[in-house]
Enzyme design. Structure first.
Site, PDB file in Angstrom:
ATOM      1  CB  CYS A  14     -19.405   2.881  -1.981  1.00 37.97           C
ATOM      2  SG  CYS A  14     -18.657   1.347  -2.568  1.00 37.97           S
ATOM      3  CG  ASP A 398     -38.601  22.793   9.926  1.00 37.03           C
ATOM      4  OD1 ASP A 398     -38.886  22.587  11.110  1.00 37.03           O
ATOM      5  OD2 ASP A 398     -38.031  23.818   9.525  1.00 37.03           O
TER       6      ASP A 398
END
Length: 699
Positions: A14, A398
């Site tokens: 992490c 998009d």
């Protein structure tokens, strides 16, 4: 001279652990930089000539973090990490033990001693691994999240709230497991991207050819790419011409005709005929490899922002320890207080300071908010993205497959020289029936919608140009306008230019019809953009790899503030960064592989439609189970509402905690009242968060 040492650290799972590794080398003589990417478990250390022993760097990281550290020469990516499996096992064992204890307390009438035994066992199962991890990380970061969670667990043991402590640590372990699972899925993204590119290529040497590994290709080599093959490396066509499907890279829904001298990109699909491609970039510099790097680095950079709990623990834990020490020492030393009395009050401060109520307030609110989103067909991959959704100022779309359907469709038919539309459509469908080209399929699909049937005929294909054959005794040619013109067909009847692609039909030398073919807008696209603008979004933008003329038409229809066309994935990412810097936090909505870098790099990446590409869904932070664009404004509203609830709940938890600590120091709040107050705070938090369940897309 600068030297780089690449290290493989499998336990780095992490962002906070990556930060611990970087902190471990802070101040080390000769080390000029370190960059850690936990997604591929690698750290790159840069140092100068004064460092003569690389092993000392490795040993420094090992001693500070307790991690395994080895040198690597090439990229290693660990998938399905052992830590994820460990957390899963701990969740199951701890959950079962806690479930037995709670069942014995409320339903089975079990002995108190036996109940406590099960609850303590559940608490220890999850506490011990967290405590060991906290101790291992203590040297690099003495006030990390694991220290805070260990404090919560130990405090719960001290005051006898075993079930509550076990529940808190189980929630934390669940969050760690989900984070690890998501990280593994991001790692899998790179594998799926790599699978797009062939591992071998057909290298041309003189008049012969041989198969080689793609990594062995050099700039200037010439390879042969046959129809149906994906192009393995960036280059330019040296010989031949073909139709190239670039959808996975540029997002264009319609294949592009390319011939000698035109550039081609790795991962794109050669559709119609064999071509020879001259290599212009090494494999690791090619488009698909760069997309992989963009996704990896963007995800890691986005995750490097510290979690709120990490930031909180850095100040809260030492502050509480200092306060307890002050309570124990100052009154006896300065005011003649009784040592035993003030030591007891200091212990009360430590116990009350156990951050269980605070730690419960966050996951409970987030869990309810995520559940409400799932009921609306939205998978949000973590609570941190709720906060990011609330901050969004720019929404980037998009075009192909997002604002549009993503499939070429016949939008208009023109007929000439006295023929009917039915005659034109029937003849064109007969010629195109055997073709796999998307434009041909659009014509065939259009014929089916009009219930016009025709038998396929034998055809001849001119690659990249068109097809011809005999229908009902007459020669019929279907193809591009310039091809028909080269065959002597008179095009003077054409008066208007059309947006999109044009397929023309000729009977003999007569132009008899044209099909305008384009991608069509989603019906709710314009409304979704309008709602976003009403919600206070500063800028709506469309980015596409498609042609400027097509992009201009779609942008005008949908009402976005601006658009940019003819973009490659790296172009989209660069533009998205500029918008974020100029206007604030950004969200990217997309569905294709070419969108993956921007989805990963944006504050929130939103993948639309489960039928969309798996890679985009993995790279995104939010996945829409449907293709309804109206979900986007809902998400913005939901994020804002959830964050407001979270802030109120944190205020409740921390406010009561502060009140009880003050009361404990003054000696007016006994320990049992503090424990009850903590439980009451938890109930208030849950009650305040529950209304979020009703905040769905339909509400």
């Amino acid at each position: 001279m600068k030297t780089q040492l690449k290290l493989h650290i499998p336990q780095m799972d992490c962002a906070s652990e990556a930060q611990d590794i970087e902190k471990s080398l802070k101040g080390v003589a000769g080390v000029t930089g370190i960059e850690s990417v936990y997604l591929n478990n690698q750290s790159t250390v840069t140092f100068d000539d004064s460092v003569t022993d690389e092993d000392k760097i490795i040993q420094r990281i090992k001693s500070a973090t307790g991690f395994t550290v080895t040198k690597v020469g090439a990229q290693q990516i660990d998938v399905d990490k052992p830590s994820s499996l460990r957390n899963k096992v701990l969740l199951i064992i701890g959950g079962v033990l806690l479930g037995i204890g709670l069942s014995g307390r409320f339903f089975l009438g079990m002995e108190e001693t036996l109940i406590n035994l099960f609850e303590v066992a559940a608490l220890l199962v999850v506490l011990v691994p967290i405590l060991l991890k906290a101790l291992a990380r203590f040297k690099a970061n003495p006030f990390n999240t694991d220290v805070l969670m260990s404090t919560a667990g130990i405090g719960s043991l001290l005051i006898g709230s075993y079930a509550e402590g076990a529940a808190v640590l189980l929630l934390y372990t669940l969050a760690e497991y989900l984070e690890g699972y998501t990280t593994d899925r991001v790692r899998n993204t790179t594998k799926k991207l790599a699978e797009l590119v062939p591992k071998r290529a057909l290298l041309k040497t003189g008049e012969s050819s041989s198969e080689v590994a793609v990594e062995e290709l050099k700039v200037g080599d010439v390879i042969i790419v046959k129809p149906g093959w994906r192009i393995p490396i960036d280059g330019e066509i040296a010989n031949g011409s073909s139709s190239i499907d670039q959808a996975v890279v540029t997002g264009e829904s319609i294949p592009v005709e390319k011939s000698a001298g035109d550039g081609v990109l790795s991962g794109t699909l050669n559709l119609s005929s064999s071509i020879e491609v001259k290599v212009t970039k090494a494999f690791y510099d090619s488009t698909t490899s760069r997309i992989i790097d963009l996704v990896m680095n963007a995800q890691a950079n986005k995750a490097s922002a510290e979690k709120f709990v990490d930031r909180f623990s850095r100040y809260y834990t030492p502050a509480m320890l200092l306060l307890a020490a002050a309570v124990a020492l100052i009154p006896p030393l300065l005011f003649g207080g009784v040592w035993s009395e003030w030591a007891y009050r200091a212990l009360i401060v430590i116990v009350i300071a156990c951050p269980s109520a605070f730690l419960i307030s966050t996951p409970v609110t987030v869990l309810i908010a995520l559940t409400a989103a799932m009921r609306s067909g939205v998978l949000i991959k973590g609570g941190s993205y709720l906060e990011e959704l609330a901050r969004i100022k720019v929404v980037i779309f998009d075009k192909t497959g997002t604002l549009t359907i993503g499939q070429p469709t016949v939008t208009r038919v023109e007929v000439f020289n006295g023929y009917t539309e039915k005659e034109i459509v029937a003849a064109a469908a007969a010629i195109e029936a055997g073709s796999t080209h998307p434009l041909a399929q659009a014509v065939v699909d259009y014929a089916e919608t009009l219930n016009i049937s025709s038998e396929p005929v034998v055809v001849e294909e001119v690659p990249g140009k068109g097809l011809y054959g005999t229908v009902n005794g007459q020669r019929v040619t279907v193809g591009k306008l310039d091809y028909l013109e080269s065959m002597g067909v008179d095009l003077s009847l054409l008066k208007e230019s059309v947006s999109g692609s044009v397929v023309a039909v000729a009977f003999g030398k007569k132009l008899t019809g044209t099909f305008a073919i384009a991608d069509t807008l989603r019906p709710e696209a314009a409304q979704a953009v309008t709602e976003l603008q009403k919600a206070g979004i500063k800028r709506t933008v469309m980015l596409t790899g498609d042609q400027a003329a097509i992009a201009k038409t779609i942008a005008a229809e949908v009402g976005v503030d601006e658009y940019h066309a003819d973009l490659l994935p790296q172009d989209k990412e660069a533009l998205a960064g500029k918008f974020r810097d100029k206007y604030g936090a950004s969200a990217m909505v997309g569905d294709g592989i070419n969108d993956a870098p921007v989805l990963a790099a944006s504050n929130v990446g939103i993948a639309i439609g489960t039928a969309g590409n798996d890679i985009a869904i993995e790279a995104a932070d939010v996945a829409l189970m449907n293709a309804n664009l109206l979900t986007i404004p809902y998400l913005i509203r939901h994020g804002r509402k959830s964050v407001r609830k979270l802030q109120v709940n944190l205020g409740i938890a921390l406010g009561l905690k502060a009140f009880m600590i003050i009361g404990g120091v003054l000696g007016i709040v006994p320990l049992w009242v503090a424990v009850l107050g903590d439980d009451g705070a938890t109930l208030l938090v849950i009650a305040n968060a529950l209304p979020l369940l009703r905040h769905t897309l339909k509400s």
